[in-house]
Design a protein around this motif. Structure first.
Motif, PDB file in Angstrom:
ATOM      1  N   ASP A   1      -5.790   8.156   1.084  1.00  0.00           N
ATOM      2  CA  ASP A   1      -4.236   7.687   1.167  1.00  0.00           C
ATOM      3  C   ASP A   1      -3.532   8.546   2.141  1.00  0.00           C
ATOM      4  OD1 ASP A   1      -2.219   6.546   0.687  1.00  0.00           O
ATOM      5  OD2 ASP A   1      -1.762   7.201  -1.504  1.00  0.00           O
TER       6      ASP A   1
ATOM      7  N   SER B   1       1.094  -1.313   0.114  1.00  0.00           N
ATOM      8  CA  SER B   1      -0.066   0.043   0.169  1.00  0.00           C
ATOM      9  C   SER B   1       0.849   1.182   0.061  1.00  0.00           C
ATOM     10  CB  SER B   1      -0.814   0.118   1.230  1.00  0.00           C
ATOM     11  OG  SER B   1      -0.369   0.444   2.602  1.00  0.00           O
TER      12      SER B   1
ATOM     13  N   THR C   1      -4.714  -2.578   0.259  1.00  0.00           N
ATOM     14  CA  THR C   1      -4.649  -1.291   1.093  1.00  0.00           C
ATOM     15  C   THR C   1      -5.021  -1.640   2.462  1.00  0.00           C
ATOM     16  OG1 THR C   1      -7.037  -0.782   0.570  1.00  0.00           O
ATOM     17  CG2 THR C   1      -5.358  -0.043  -0.883  1.00  0.00           C
TER      18      THR C   1
END
Length: 315
Positions: free
Chosen positions: A156, A61, A217
């Motif tokens: 993110d 990720s 992720t």
């Protein structure tokens, strides 16, 4: 950049390149050996990436070559106009947003943006927004609501910026206000974790009708390193912490904390960014069709019920 678990794959790919070069230089037919080696590499990749540990997915990720928020926005939308500022303090470069078009459909994009080199990372504050970043995000959400445009957030971040100045400007209040306001937005809201989804920094733009995660992720109240440092007073136990936190997309879906997983190309999004962007665009359009078919009040009610049903409450 190669991760530890990718070394065996890289070694075989190196042999494949040598074999192909040998065939070119000596005019020897090694097509059968090349085909066999390619099949072996494909099988090893499939086995490796299907059986990654939670910590290995955390590493993927954070891969520096993964597409970031602006990569997705610019890759998915024909037109994108970035909007700036929270109209109070300033323009937080760690949070980006603006109107874009996907196949002729206007969408408000909002997300955290990281940098690829040292200068960019400093400019973007390593993807850690200040309070004005969350206030800018809320301003853009309200703007989208005013014009009846759906919202897509791309998450993110290693967390909201924890500095003293951020706390002085009301970091907690800014995030809390976003949570409250996002529950009641009249337009469809899709939230997608595209990399790291850490703590309130992620949650501040993650209240939506659909919350999706890319395959490699993570989404958790705390990073494995920080968890390790609290429990063991050392970062050396980050792998155990990652296992205990159950922070992967599969874990989150199993616990009904997200609504779906978006498949990544074999090896991760960074190995084929164009395909990943195309896949995410298709997913967004399909999800928007589903949400726009629902009456506004029903959609808001479902959104509230979904988050209200998470966890256990005893009175």
């Amino acid at each position: 950049m190669l991760l530890d678990f990718e070394q065996p794959i890289a070694a075989l790919e190196g042999k494949l390149r040598e074999m192909q070069q040998l065939a070119l230089d000596s005019q020897v037919d090694v097509s059968e050996a090349v085909t066999a080696l390619e099949a072996k590499i494909k099988a090893l990749k499939k086995e490796t990436y299907q059986n990654l540990t939670r910590w290995q997915r955390v590493q993927l990720s954070r891969h520096p070559d993964r597409p970031y928020t602006l990569d997705y926005i610019e890759g998915m939308s024909e037109k994108f106009i970035e909007l700036h500022g929270d109209r109070t303090v300033g323009d937080d470069k760690a949070m980006v947003g603006g109107f874009g078009e996907i196949d002729g459909r206007s969408v408000m994009f909002i997300g955290q943006q990281k940098g690829r080199n040292t200068k960019q990372r400093q400019f973007r504050n390593f993807g850690m927004p200040n309070p004005e970043g969350y206030r800018k995000a809320l301003r853009l959400m309200k703007l989208a609501e005013k014009f009846g445009k759906p919202i897509v957030t791309l998450i993110d971040t290693p967390g909201a910026f924890p500095g003293l100045e951020a706390e002085e400007r009301g970091q907690g209040e800014a995030i809390a206000r976003n949570l409250k306001e996002m529950f009641l937005l009249k337009v469809p809201v899709i939230c997608i974790i595209i990399g790291e989804g850490a703590s309130g920094g992620a949650l501040g733009i993650a209240i939506g009708d659909r919350v999706l995660m890319l395959e490699n992720t993570w989404y958790s109240v705390i990073s494995p390193e920080s968890c390790s440092s609290i429990l063991w007073r050392s970062w050396d136990y980050k792998e155990q912490a990652a296992e205990a936190l159950k922070l992967t997309a599969t874990d989150m879906l199993g616990n009904k904390l997200v609504d779906g997983i978006v498949k990544e190309p074999l090896g991760g999004a960074h190995t084929d960014a164009a395909t990943m962007i195309k896949t995410l665009k298709k997913t967004i359009l399909k999800t928007l069709d589903e949400l726009e078919a629902l009456p506004t009040e029903e959609r808001i009610s479902q959104r509230i019920d979904k988050f209200s049903n998470m966890g256990v409450v005893l009175e």
